[in-house]
Design a protein around this motif. Sequence first.
Motif, PDB file in Angstrom:
ATOM      1  N   THR A  36     -15.007   4.317  34.759  1.00 40.69           N
ATOM      2  CA  THR A  36     -14.238   3.079  34.938  1.00 40.69           C
ATOM      3  C   THR A  36     -14.820   2.079  35.811  1.00 40.69           C
ATOM      4  O   THR A  36     -15.284   0.857  35.477  1.00 40.69           O
ATOM      5  CB  THR A  36     -12.778   3.449  35.372  1.00 40.69           C
ATOM      6  OG1 THR A  36     -12.329   4.163  34.378  1.00 40.69           O
ATOM      7  CG2 THR A  36     -12.176   2.176  35.557  1.00 40.69           C
ATOM      8  N   THR A  39     -18.477   0.766  34.343  1.00 40.38           N
ATOM      9  CA  THR A  39     -18.196  -0.313  32.970  1.00 40.38           C
ATOM     10  C   THR A  39     -17.591  -1.480  33.199  1.00 40.38           C
ATOM     11  O   THR A  39     -17.800  -2.524  32.953  1.00 40.38           O
ATOM     12  CB  THR A  39     -17.741   0.695  31.997  1.00 40.38           C
ATOM     13  OG1 THR A  39     -16.499   0.911  32.244  1.00 40.38           O
ATOM     14  CG2 THR A  39     -18.525   1.775  31.431  1.00 40.38           C
ATOM     15  N   ARG A  40     -16.417  -1.190  34.358  1.00 37.38           N
ATOM     16  CA  ARG A  40     -15.685  -2.592  34.518  1.00 37.38           C
ATOM     17  C   ARG A  40     -16.124  -3.293  35.778  1.00 37.38           C
ATOM     18  O   ARG A  40     -15.659  -4.442  35.863  1.00 37.38           O
ATOM     19  CB  ARG A  40     -14.101  -2.069  34.613  1.00 37.38           C
ATOM     20  CG  ARG A  40     -13.788  -1.458  33.379  1.00 37.38           C
ATOM     21  CD  ARG A  40     -12.295  -1.076  33.383  1.00 37.38           C
ATOM     22  NE  ARG A  40     -11.622  -2.485  33.568  1.00 37.38           N
ATOM     23  CZ  ARG A  40     -11.216  -3.483  32.490  1.00 37.38           C
ATOM     24  NH1 ARG A  40     -11.738  -3.388  31.393  1.00 37.38           N
ATOM     25  NH2 ARG A  40     -10.698  -4.730  33.008  1.00 37.38           N
ATOM     26  N   GLN A  41     -16.950  -2.670  36.941  1.00 41.74           N
ATOM     27  CA  GLN A  41     -17.089  -3.429  37.953  1.00 41.74           C
ATOM     28  C   GLN A  41     -18.333  -3.563  37.979  1.00 41.74           C
ATOM     29  O   GLN A  41     -19.208  -4.562  38.168  1.00 41.74           O
ATOM     30  CB  GLN A  41     -16.586  -2.651  39.070  1.00 41.74           C
ATOM     31  CG  GLN A  41     -14.815  -2.684  39.017  1.00 41.74           C
ATOM     32  CD  GLN A  41     -14.281  -3.889  39.040  1.00 41.74           C
ATOM     33  OE1 GLN A  41     -13.560  -4.387  38.095  1.00 41.74           O
ATOM     34  NE2 GLN A  41     -14.776  -4.809  39.915  1.00 41.74           N
ATOM     35  N   GLU A  72      -6.609  -5.126  34.993  1.00 40.55           N
ATOM     36  CA  GLU A  72      -6.630  -3.813  33.865  1.00 40.55           C
ATOM     37  C   GLU A  72      -7.468  -2.754  34.657  1.00 40.55           C
ATOM     38  O   GLU A  72      -7.231  -1.558  34.421  1.00 40.55           O
ATOM     39  CB  GLU A  72      -7.554  -4.585  32.973  1.00 40.55           C
ATOM     40  CG  GLU A  72      -6.872  -5.376  32.097  1.00 40.55           C
ATOM     41  CD  GLU A  72      -7.722  -6.029  30.799  1.00 40.55           C
ATOM     42  OE1 GLU A  72      -8.575  -5.264  30.135  1.00 40.55           O
ATOM     43  OE2 GLU A  72      -7.573  -6.956  30.587  1.00 40.55           O
ATOM     44  N   THR A  73      -8.520  -3.102  35.622  1.00 42.56           N
ATOM     45  CA  THR A  73      -9.252  -2.006  36.305  1.00 42.56           C
ATOM     46  C   THR A  73      -8.185  -1.197  37.133  1.00 42.56           C
ATOM     47  O   THR A  73      -8.454   0.005  37.091  1.00 42.56           O
ATOM     48  CB  THR A  73     -10.679  -2.585  37.016  1.00 42.56           C
ATOM     49  OG1 THR A  73     -11.285  -3.198  36.329  1.00 42.56           O
ATOM     50  CG2 THR A  73     -11.226  -1.288  37.547  1.00 42.56           C
ATOM     51  N   GLU A  76      -6.184   1.014  35.022  1.00 48.64           N
ATOM     52  CA  GLU A  76      -6.913   2.232  34.514  1.00 48.64           C
ATOM     53  C   GLU A  76      -7.134   3.277  35.566  1.00 48.64           C
ATOM     54  O   GLU A  76      -7.089   4.474  35.357  1.00 48.64           O
ATOM     55  CB  GLU A  76      -8.475   1.968  34.121  1.00 48.64           C
ATOM     56  CG  GLU A  76      -8.524   1.654  32.691  1.00 48.64           C
ATOM     57  CD  GLU A  76      -9.894   1.566  32.130  1.00 48.64           C
ATOM     58  OE1 GLU A  76     -10.855   2.293  32.339  1.00 48.64           O
ATOM     59  OE2 GLU A  76     -10.270   0.199  31.672  1.00 48.64           O
TER      60      GLU A  76
END
Length: 186
Positions: A36, A39-41, A72-73, A76
């Motif tokens: 997470t 891929t997201r940050q 969203e992060t 998650e």
Amino acid sequence: MVSRALARAFDDDPMMRWFFPEGSSREAGLGRYFTTLFTRQYVHHGVCERTDAAASFWVPPEGQAKAVPDAETIQELQDILGDRAPLFRDAVEAAAEHTPGEAHWYLAVIGADPAARGQGHGSALLRSGLAQADAAGLPVYLESSKPSNLPLYEHFGFTVLGEMQLPGGGPTLWAMRRAPRTPSAG
């Protein structure tokens, strides 16, 4: 590969053991956690480097405001951490209070799979990030909850700025800083 290596690397980390106390599910939880974040940050706002058995996430000054997790992060991460999510939030907020006000590179994560420790993977990634910070003439900041890592970081020129006890009975977190070096200073 990155998430798996980091999950193994952080299995014995005091802070990660606090966030993921259940040994039987820790590696899977850590794998989801690092996936997470990656891929997201960090892949969008940082410098991600890896070897066959290690990975590092660095955030240069220009990426730090953007590297704050979006809604969203956060959701998650809350799903991954379950009932430990409030502890995580409190720990992140406590650590943020100690972040230096000066422009700096931030070493968010570095780790090597225990099967490959001692082979230079982590040191190579540390040298690479430090060289980038040095080229920019900027210091590097990190936090560590693993006392056995402090001498390694000190070997690379970091000094302990202070230590804090994480809220909620969490482990100690050491804040460390390394001044920028010119290429001739090693």
